[in-house]
Write a protein that holds these residues in place. Structure first.
Motif, PDB file in Angstrom:
ATOM      1  N   ARG A 254       0.823  -1.226   0.000  1.00 43.40           N
ATOM      2  CA  ARG A 254       0.000   0.000   0.000  1.00 43.40           C
ATOM      3  C   ARG A 254       0.849   1.266   0.000  1.00 43.40           C
ATOM      4  O   ARG A 254       0.528   2.240  -0.686  1.00 43.40           O
ATOM      5  CB  ARG A 254      -0.928  -0.029   1.233  1.00 43.40           C
ATOM      6  CG  ARG A 254      -1.813   1.212   1.410  1.00 43.40           C
ATOM      7  CD  ARG A 254      -3.066   1.115   0.559  1.00 43.40           C
ATOM      8  NE  ARG A 254      -3.900   2.286   0.696  1.00 43.40           N
ATOM      9  CZ  ARG A 254      -5.132   2.292   1.164  1.00 43.40           C
ATOM     10  NH1 ARG A 254      -5.690   1.189   1.587  1.00 43.40           N
ATOM     11  NH2 ARG A 254      -5.841   3.405   1.193  1.00 43.40           N
TER      12      ARG A 254
ATOM     13  N   SER B  16      -3.423   6.766  -1.157  1.00 46.28           N
ATOM     14  CA  SER B  16      -4.894   6.875  -1.124  1.00 46.28           C
ATOM     15  C   SER B  16      -5.471   5.943  -2.187  1.00 46.28           C
ATOM     16  O   SER B  16      -4.739   5.486  -3.088  1.00 46.28           O
ATOM     17  CB  SER B  16      -5.320   8.313  -1.424  1.00 46.28           C
ATOM     18  OG  SER B  16      -4.967   8.614  -2.763  1.00 46.28           O
ATOM     19  N   ILE B  17      -6.785   5.713  -2.097  1.00 45.34           N
ATOM     20  CA  ILE B  17      -7.435   4.884  -3.128  1.00 45.34           C
ATOM     21  C   ILE B  17      -7.285   5.540  -4.500  1.00 45.34           C
ATOM     22  O   ILE B  17      -6.959   4.872  -5.495  1.00 45.34           O
ATOM     23  CB  ILE B  17      -8.936   4.682  -2.778  1.00 45.34           C
ATOM     24  CG1 ILE B  17      -9.087   3.868  -1.479  1.00 45.34           C
ATOM     25  CG2 ILE B  17      -9.685   3.999  -3.925  1.00 45.34           C
ATOM     26  CD1 ILE B  17      -8.529   2.450  -1.519  1.00 45.34           C
TER      27      ILE B  17
ATOM     28  N   HIS C 189      -5.554   3.790  -7.682  1.00 42.48           N
ATOM     29  CA  HIS C 189      -6.237   3.641  -8.979  1.00 42.48           C
ATOM     30  C   HIS C 189      -5.387   4.239 -10.101  1.00 42.48           C
ATOM     31  O   HIS C 189      -5.217   3.631 -11.161  1.00 42.48           O
ATOM     32  CB  HIS C 189      -7.603   4.346  -8.940  1.00 42.48           C
ATOM     33  CG  HIS C 189      -8.686   3.551  -8.277  1.00 42.48           C
ATOM     34  ND1 HIS C 189      -9.826   4.115  -7.763  1.00 42.48           N
ATOM     35  CD2 HIS C 189      -8.815   2.216  -8.058  1.00 42.48           C
ATOM     36  CE1 HIS C 189     -10.601   3.174  -7.251  1.00 42.48           C
ATOM     37  NE2 HIS C 189     -10.010   2.006  -7.411  1.00 42.48           N
TER      38      HIS C 189
ATOM     39  N   VAL D 230      -9.355  -2.188  -6.875  1.00 41.15           N
ATOM     40  CA  VAL D 230      -8.539  -2.422  -5.671  1.00 41.15           C
ATOM     41  C   VAL D 230      -9.357  -3.133  -4.590  1.00 41.15           C
ATOM     42  O   VAL D 230     -10.431  -2.660  -4.207  1.00 41.15           O
ATOM     43  CB  VAL D 230      -8.001  -1.079  -5.122  1.00 41.15           C
ATOM     44  CG1 VAL D 230      -7.223  -1.304  -3.831  1.00 41.15           C
ATOM     45  CG2 VAL D 230      -7.120  -0.394  -6.160  1.00 41.15           C
TER      46      VAL D 230
ATOM     47  N   VAL E 116      -9.174  -4.106  -0.732  1.00 47.81           N
ATOM     48  CA  VAL E 116      -8.418  -3.700   0.454  1.00 47.81           C
ATOM     49  C   VAL E 116      -8.770  -4.598   1.633  1.00 47.81           C
ATOM     50  O   VAL E 116      -9.949  -4.770   1.956  1.00 47.81           O
ATOM     51  CB  VAL E 116      -8.752  -2.229   0.824  1.00 47.81           C
ATOM     52  CG1 VAL E 116      -8.085  -1.831   2.145  1.00 47.81           C
ATOM     53  CG2 VAL E 116      -8.316  -1.274  -0.283  1.00 47.81           C
TER      54      VAL E 116
ATOM     55  N   TYR F  63     -12.906  -1.438  -4.226  1.00 47.94           N
ATOM     56  CA  TYR F  63     -13.031  -0.125  -4.859  1.00 47.94           C
ATOM     57  C   TYR F  63     -12.797  -0.297  -6.364  1.00 47.94           C
ATOM     58  O   TYR F  63     -11.638  -0.319  -6.812  1.00 47.94           O
ATOM     59  CB  TYR F  63     -11.970   0.840  -4.324  1.00 47.94           C
ATOM     60  CG  TYR F  63     -12.073   1.164  -2.852  1.00 47.94           C
ATOM     61  CD1 TYR F  63     -11.499   0.337  -1.891  1.00 47.94           C
ATOM     62  CD2 TYR F  63     -12.730   2.312  -2.425  1.00 47.94           C
ATOM     63  CE1 TYR F  63     -11.589   0.641  -0.536  1.00 47.94           C
ATOM     64  CE2 TYR F  63     -12.815   2.632  -1.068  1.00 47.94           C
ATOM     65  CZ  TYR F  63     -12.246   1.790  -0.139  1.00 47.94           C
ATOM     66  OH  TYR F  63     -12.330   2.097   1.201  1.00 47.94           O
TER      67      TYR F  63
ATOM     68  N   THR G 241     -14.608   5.776  -5.079  1.00 49.68           N
ATOM     69  CA  THR G 241     -13.949   5.930  -3.774  1.00 49.68           C
ATOM     70  C   THR G 241     -14.841   5.485  -2.621  1.00 49.68           C
ATOM     71  O   THR G 241     -14.441   5.534  -1.470  1.00 49.68           O
ATOM     72  CB  THR G 241     -13.508   7.390  -3.543  1.00 49.68           C
ATOM     73  OG1 THR G 241     -14.629   8.230  -3.810  1.00 49.68           O
ATOM     74  CG2 THR G 241     -12.346   7.755  -4.430  1.00 49.68           C
TER      75      THR G 241
ATOM     76  N   PRO H 248     -16.552   2.247  -0.933  1.00 54.38           N
ATOM     77  CA  PRO H 248     -16.294   0.806  -1.081  1.00 54.38           C
ATOM     78  C   PRO H 248     -17.546  -0.061  -1.082  1.00 54.38           C
ATOM     79  O   PRO H 248     -18.583   0.302  -0.525  1.00 54.38           O
ATOM     80  CB  PRO H 248     -15.479   0.496   0.177  1.00 54.38           C
ATOM     81  CG  PRO H 248     -15.988   1.455   1.202  1.00 54.38           C
ATOM     82  CD  PRO H 248     -16.373   2.704   0.453  1.00 54.38           C
TER      83      PRO H 248
END
Ligand SMILES: C[S@@+](CC[C@H](N)C(=O)[O-])C[C@H]1O[C@@H](n2cnc3c(N)ncnc32)[C@H](O)[C@@H]1O
Length: 259
Positions: free
Chosen positions: A33, A37-38, A42, A49, A51, A60, A65, A67
């Protein structure tokens, strides 16, 4: 779409282990990670993604953004009302001890309600064609403990990751009491918000003749369709529409007892 597995923003031993396990189970890369951030993940990974957060798995899809994660959703309140009056239970003619296949598992709310109703002598199988949804819901159904009155019903549900038409085609004739389909609405319903963040990732395929034919062949009692009240699929595929006044979706039933 490519998918990767990673940990929480602040990982610990458990999130590391769960992310690595998800990567192995789904056959996808594990990516460190690195406090990204998401949005950054991306942009850099160009992938959906998954998580392993501290309390749960989250999904995601690229560009989203908010989930997708497991929670009991409408099954929490539907199982607190008289369950035999739940519209799906009523229209399907399902009984305690019956078998049920949910062709469109999604959040598994309908499957949980039916599982609660059929009880220990019954069986519930749910097919989900999005592999991330199937994985997250399958884990949630096995591990969720926050609502003790639903635990037994959740554990009873067997999740099949794959297309339900292929699954139905693998079944013998009359193998299941009730078969259910709830494809994604083509007319979006604002209050049906469970799937809103991940509409892009859900399988939006609509009913086909092969799907209905395989369901009718495999069902002993009934095949049930839930669809938007404007849907023409009820009539197009031979479902007897049960109008529910003032609701945005209707159920339709094919009675398989005298087929
Ligand atoms: C409207 S949602 C179902 C919601 C579900 N009834 C519930 O109670 O949460 C439809 C789901 O079915 C999945 N799906 C659609 N077509 C499918 C198919 N042919 N086989 C398996 N899953 C399918 C979608 O990916 C989506 O997750």
């Amino acid at each position: 779409m490519k998918m990767i597995a990673t940990t929480a923003y602040r990982p610990n031993g458990i999130t590391d282990q769960n992310a690595a396990q998800a990567a192995q189970d789904l056959g996808i890369p594990f990516v460190v990670r690195n406090k990204r951030s998401i949005e950054k993940l991306h942009a850099e990974e160009k992938a959906d993604v998954l998580v392993a957060a501290r309390e749960r798995l989250e999904f995601y899809p690229l560009g989203e953004t908010e989930p997708f994660f497991f929670h009991p959703s409408s099954s929490a309140f539907r199982t607190k009302r008289p369950i035999h009056q739940d519209p799906l239970i009523e229209v399907s003619g399902i009984a305690a001890g019956d078998s049920f296949v949910d062709c469109t598992l999604g959040m598994a709310s309908d499957a949980i309600v039916v599982s609660q109703f059929v009880g220990a002598g019954g069986s519930v199988t749910g097919c989900e064609s999005n592999p991330a949804f199937a994985y997250i819901i399958g884990k949630g159904l096995k591990e969720y403990t926050a609502m003790p009155h639903l635990v037994e019903a959740m554990r009873r549900i067997e999740v099949v990751s794959g297309d339900s038409v292929d699954y139905l085609a693998s079944l013998p004739d009359n193998a299941v009491d009730v078969i259910y389909m709830d494809p994604m609405f083509t007319n979006e319903i604002s209050e049906s918000s469970n799937f809103r963040p991940v509409r892009t990732a859900a399988d939006t395929g609509q009913l086909t003749k092969r799907w209905v034919d395989e369901a009718v062949r495999s069902a002993k009692k009934s095949v049930v369709l839930k669809a938007h009240f404007r849907s023409v699929d009820f009539e197009a595929f031979g479902f007897n529409r049960r109008v529910r006044p003032n609701t945005k979706f209707h159920y339709g039933v094919i009675d398989c007892r005298n087929k």
